[in-house]
Design a protein around this motif. Structure first.
Motif: not given
Length: 297
Positions: A129-152
């Motif tokens: 996905a395209l991601i945009t930093n809305p801040l006036d400073t540089a930033a280093s965000p961390t993301f989890d990408v979690t895959s679930y089955d139908a039962d959660g």
């Protein structure tokens, strides 16, 4: 805490991300043809066949699919969750429907519509996905990408770490399981406040020429307005149709300061809808833009 708290009643898409206009010096316009194999998976293995171009004309040739051979991304290596466990529901988040999966995004950063690059069975698929930093400073965000089955229950959870200049837009990349058959829902979640970072450089990139090899690689000539050289930066090519991402390319390169440079990269389909939609080819008037991500200083 990462949740599987999606609400089917909240299925929806974010506002379309309008691609940045390409530089006025584009020499050739690419079209993309897709070589469909006798399988249902399309992505790295079933690859994008690029159309070789010359100024003022375009003629194409499909090539056998090839797998990407770029250096491993600097994001953490994908590893499966040792013991999948159910997680408690949290308040529902809006959902996007992406290639048959419900995808939720929880982030203080601005993420556009999510697309999936579906790989051959046994290979790692990607979300973008395209991601945009809305801040006036540089930033280093961390993301989890979690895959679930139908039962959660968690199938896999992978980590992606980005470095973003102030107000920079670039391409997010996250990992999915090697086997997507049990995946029902996907959550892209920022896991904590982004740390403020020193700004490594300033400037931007724009495409001046774009050419395919008739297979799954592209050569891109790029004008850099960066004020300092950027070593080992990720460089992304993004092709969009009506504001929706359909093609992604990636390589690692040294970006010069204030100069033009050329890179060769692997390209592949990354779509919101069924990639078979492009069995007859991506429209020749698709918009192509280039993005970058620097090494965290």
């Amino acid at each position: 805490m990462v949740a599987s708290g999606f609400s089917d009643s909240d299925v929806g898409r974010g506002d379309p991300v309008a691609p940045r206009p390409p530089g006025s010096g584009i020499v050739a316009l690419l079209a993309v043809l897709v070589l469909l194999l006798a399988t249902t998976t399309i992505g790295f293995g079933a690859a994008v066949a690029w159309l070789t171009t010359t100024a003022g004309a375009a003629a194409g040739q499909t090539m056998p699919p090839t797998a990407p051979s770029e250096p491993a991304p600097r994001t953490s290596s994908p590893t499966a969750t040792p013991t999948p466990t159910p997680t408690p529901d949290l308040p529902p988040v809006p959902l996007q429907r992406v290639q048959g999966f419900d995808v939720g995004v929880v982030s203080a950063f601005e993420l556009g519509d999510v697309v999936i690059a579906r790989a051959e069975p046994g290979e790692i698929s990607l979300v973008h996905a395209l991601i945009t930093n809305p801040l006036d400073t540089a930033a280093s965000p961390t993301f989890d990408v979690t895959s679930y089955d139908a039962d959660g229950r968690i199938i896999t959870r992978h980590v992606s770490v980005l470095y973003l200049l102030p107000h920079q837009q670039t391409l997010f990349r996250g990992f999915l399981p090697r086997d997507l058959t049990q995946v029902d829902r996907i959550l892209i979640e920022q896991t904590g406040p982004a740390s403020e970072e020193p700004t490594a450089t300033g400037g931007d990139l724009s495409i001046t020429a774009l050419e395919g090899d008739g297979g799954s690689r592209a050569t891109v000539t790029i004008a850099s307005t960066l004020d300092t050289e950027a070593k080992l930066a990720d460089v992304y090519l993004v092709g969009s149709v009506d504001g929706e991402i359909v093609v992604v390319g990636n390589t690692v390169a040294d970006i010069p300061a204030g100069q033009t440079f050329t890179v060769d990269m692997t390209v592949y389909l990354a779509t919101r809808d069924d990639p078979k939609k492009y069995a007859e080819g991506v429209p020749a008037d698709a918009d192509y833009n280039v993005f970058f991500e620097l090494v965290d200083p």
